[in-house]
Write a protein that holds these residues in place. Sequence first.
Motif, PDB file in Angstrom:
ATOM      1  N   ALA A 157       0.476   2.096  -3.891  1.00  0.00           N
ATOM      2  CA  ALA A 157       1.733   2.741  -3.510  1.00  0.00           C
ATOM      3  C   ALA A 157       1.449   3.873  -2.538  1.00  0.00           C
ATOM      4  N   ASP A 158       2.523   4.479  -2.040  1.00  0.00           N
ATOM      5  CA  ASP A 158       2.369   5.693  -1.246  1.00  0.00           C
ATOM      6  C   ASP A 158       1.840   6.811  -2.147  1.00  0.00           C
ATOM      7  N   SER A 159       1.436   7.928  -1.544  1.00  0.00           N
ATOM      8  CA  SER A 159       0.806   9.005  -2.302  1.00  0.00           C
ATOM      9  C   SER A 159       1.703   9.523  -3.424  1.00  0.00           C
ATOM     10  N   ALA A 160       3.009   9.631  -3.168  1.00  0.00           N
ATOM     11  CA  ALA A 160       3.925  10.143  -4.192  1.00  0.00           C
ATOM     12  C   ALA A 160       4.042   9.167  -5.357  1.00  0.00           C
ATOM     13  N   GLY A 161       4.105   7.882  -5.067  1.00  0.00           N
ATOM     14  CA  GLY A 161       4.150   6.878  -6.126  1.00  0.00           C
ATOM     15  C   GLY A 161       2.878   6.889  -6.958  1.00  0.00           C
ATOM     16  N   CYS A 162       1.720   7.041  -6.287  1.00  0.00           N
ATOM     17  CA  CYS A 162       0.457   7.109  -7.022  1.00  0.00           C
ATOM     18  C   CYS A 162       0.416   8.343  -7.919  1.00  0.00           C
ATOM     19  N   ASP A 163       0.894   9.476  -7.409  1.00  0.00           N
ATOM     20  CA  ASP A 163       0.927  10.698  -8.220  1.00  0.00           C
ATOM     21  C   ASP A 163       1.804  10.510  -9.453  1.00  0.00           C
ATOM     22  N   GLU A 164       2.938   9.836  -9.274  1.00  0.00           N
ATOM     23  CA  GLU A 164       3.850   9.598 -10.397  1.00  0.00           C
ATOM     24  C   GLU A 164       3.176   8.739 -11.464  1.00  0.00           C
ATOM     25  N   ALA A 165       2.448   7.717 -11.030  1.00  0.00           N
ATOM     26  CA  ALA A 165       1.755   6.839 -11.970  1.00  0.00           C
ATOM     27  C   ALA A 165       0.627   7.583 -12.687  1.00  0.00           C
ATOM     28  N   ARG A 166      -0.120   8.413 -11.948  1.00  0.00           N
ATOM     29  CA  ARG A 166      -1.215   9.166 -12.565  1.00  0.00           C
ATOM     30  C   ARG A 166      -0.701  10.141 -13.623  1.00  0.00           C
ATOM     31  N   ALA A 167       0.454  10.757 -13.361  1.00  0.00           N
ATOM     32  CA  ALA A 167       1.026  11.689 -14.333  1.00  0.00           C
ATOM     33  C   ALA A 167       1.445  10.961 -15.611  1.00  0.00           C
ATOM     34  N   LEU A 168       1.916   9.748 -15.472  1.00  0.00           N
ATOM     35  CA  LEU A 168       2.369   8.959 -16.612  1.00  0.00           C
ATOM     36  C   LEU A 168       1.198   8.335 -17.360  1.00  0.00           C
ATOM     37  N   VAL A 169       0.217   7.819 -16.604  1.00  0.00           N
ATOM     38  CA  VAL A 169      -0.932   7.123 -17.196  1.00  0.00           C
ATOM     39  C   VAL A 169      -2.210   7.709 -16.590  1.00  0.00           C
ATOM     40  N   PRO A 170      -2.712   8.804 -17.121  1.00  0.00           N
ATOM     41  CA  PRO A 170      -3.965   9.365 -16.601  1.00  0.00           C
ATOM     42  C   PRO A 170      -5.098   8.331 -16.664  1.00  0.00           C
ATOM     43  N   GLY A 171      -5.828   8.202 -15.567  1.00  0.00           N
ATOM     44  CA  GLY A 171      -6.909   7.233 -15.523  1.00  0.00           C
ATOM     45  C   GLY A 171      -6.549   5.926 -14.859  1.00  0.00           C
ATOM     46  N   VAL A 172      -5.256   5.712 -14.557  1.00  0.00           N
ATOM     47  CA  VAL A 172      -4.856   4.482 -13.878  1.00  0.00           C
ATOM     48  C   VAL A 172      -5.537   4.407 -12.508  1.00  0.00           C
ATOM     49  N   VAL A 173      -5.929   3.218 -12.101  1.00  0.00           N
ATOM     50  CA  VAL A 173      -6.500   3.018 -10.767  1.00  0.00           C
ATOM     51  C   VAL A 173      -5.368   3.103  -9.756  1.00  0.00           C
ATOM     52  N   ALA A 174      -5.485   3.987  -8.777  1.00  0.00           N
ATOM     53  CA  ALA A 174      -4.416   4.198  -7.796  1.00  0.00           C
ATOM     54  C   ALA A 174      -4.975   4.031  -6.383  1.00  0.00           C
ATOM     55  N   VAL A 175      -4.384   3.120  -5.633  1.00  0.00           N
ATOM     56  CA  VAL A 175      -4.769   2.896  -4.240  1.00  0.00           C
ATOM     57  C   VAL A 175      -3.622   3.387  -3.359  1.00  0.00           C
ATOM     58  N   GLU A 176      -3.854   4.446  -2.607  1.00  0.00           N
ATOM     59  CA  GLU A 176      -2.819   5.005  -1.735  1.00  0.00           C
ATOM     60  C   GLU A 176      -2.745   4.205  -0.440  1.00  0.00           C
ATOM     61  N   THR A 177      -1.585   3.627  -0.182  1.00  0.00           N
ATOM     62  CA  THR A 177      -1.393   2.811   1.017  1.00  0.00           C
ATOM     63  C   THR A 177      -0.970   3.646   2.224  1.00  0.00           C
ATOM     64  N   LYS A 178      -0.472   4.866   1.957  1.00  0.00           N
ATOM     65  CA  LYS A 178      -0.027   5.796   3.005  1.00  0.00           C
ATOM     66  C   LYS A 178       0.268   7.122   2.324  1.00  0.00           C
ATOM     67  N   ILE A 179       0.438   8.172   3.104  1.00  0.00           N
ATOM     68  CA  ILE A 179       0.730   9.488   2.551  1.00  0.00           C
ATOM     69  C   ILE A 179       2.173   9.844   2.867  1.00  0.00           C
ATOM     70  N   SER A 180       2.920  10.207   1.838  1.00  0.00           N
ATOM     71  CA  SER A 180       4.313  10.612   2.020  1.00  0.00           C
ATOM     72  C   SER A 180       4.367  11.957   2.725  1.00  0.00           C
ATOM     73  N   ARG A 181       5.108  12.003   3.859  1.00  0.00           N
ATOM     74  CA  ARG A 181       5.267  13.249   4.606  1.00  0.00           C
ATOM     75  C   ARG A 181       6.729  13.683   4.709  1.00  0.00           C
ATOM     76  N   ALA A 182       7.650  12.760   4.482  1.00  0.00           N
ATOM     77  CA  ALA A 182       9.077  13.052   4.565  1.00  0.00           C
ATOM     78  C   ALA A 182       9.823  11.869   3.965  1.00  0.00           C
ATOM     79  N   SER A 183      11.146  12.008   3.848  1.00  0.00           N
ATOM     80  CA  SER A 183      11.935  10.922   3.273  1.00  0.00           C
ATOM     81  C   SER A 183      11.802   9.624   4.071  1.00  0.00           C
ATOM     82  N   PHE A 184      11.674   9.749   5.396  1.00  0.00           N
ATOM     83  CA  PHE A 184      11.532   8.563   6.236  1.00  0.00           C
ATOM     84  C   PHE A 184      10.347   8.731   7.188  1.00  0.00           C
ATOM     85  N   GLY A 185       9.271   9.310   6.680  1.00  0.00           N
ATOM     86  CA  GLY A 185       8.085   9.490   7.501  1.00  0.00           C
ATOM     87  C   GLY A 185       6.836   9.566   6.647  1.00  0.00           C
TER      88      GLY A 185
END
Length: 274
Positions: A157-185
């Motif tokens: 997922a994007d960085s924000a999605g990965c952060d959300e998953a890590r907060a819910l499930v510490p230790g989950v494998v997270a692959v960041e596909t892009k970094i969230s910089r804005a609502s549409f950027g």
Amino acid sequence: MKKRNFHIRCDMEGVAGIVGMPQVTPGVPEYAQGREWFMQELLALVEGLLEGGAGDVSIFDEHWFGRNIDIARLPCGVRAFCGKPPYRADWAGGLDAACDGLILQGFHSMEGAGHLLSHTYEPDFKAIYINGKLVGEIGMETAVAGDFGVPLVMIAADSAGCDEARALVPGVVAVETKISRASFGGECFALDDVLGRLRAAAVALVRQPPAVAPWKTGPVGLVCVFKPGAYLDELRRQVGGLFISDDSIRIDASSATAAWAEYWQLKLRVQAKI
């Protein structure tokens, strides 16, 4: 040694290079390119799982009407649930206790965060709570999997999605596909870099899964909060007795899956009327 089985839920907003809704909206010219990037990610993930020695691999297409997967490109033996068949209390879109892990591909953060393409499932949702805990689709799908004893083991997922998953499930494998910089950027990486990381993470996942536990919610009080509009108006006409406030309904059920399945049937009834 028993081979490990994995179930993938896939979406599109969290895919590499996706920064606008036209790229993920069927029927819009940019969708063709967005779908191609989505398929390349999905294939890298599936092929990595198989290379690592996975047994059964199944996929549920979560995006839009569930008609985004090109089955002609899937490896032999891989199954895809297309068209979004509704969950039931005893059937969660092909995910069951035989799965060793849930993988979320192309997911994104929940409504209200202000992150890249953030929203909760569909445009009409403002928020969803499971037993008082605010969740988006990442949390809901993790809870559904937990009903069957299946942990969330990986997210792409994007960085924000990965952060959300890590907060819910510490230790989950997270692959960041892009970094969230804005609502549409977002800050996007070369697609080959993302595909390489996805494949490598999938291979490693099969050979050495993370030590994460299923999220078991037990009986669930599901609260859904909606934005003003035709959907909310029709929902009020259909199931006024479920409303706990002007914009919120509550569904009590024996599990997250049962609660979400009940809501899904309500949604189908409302959509048929508007």
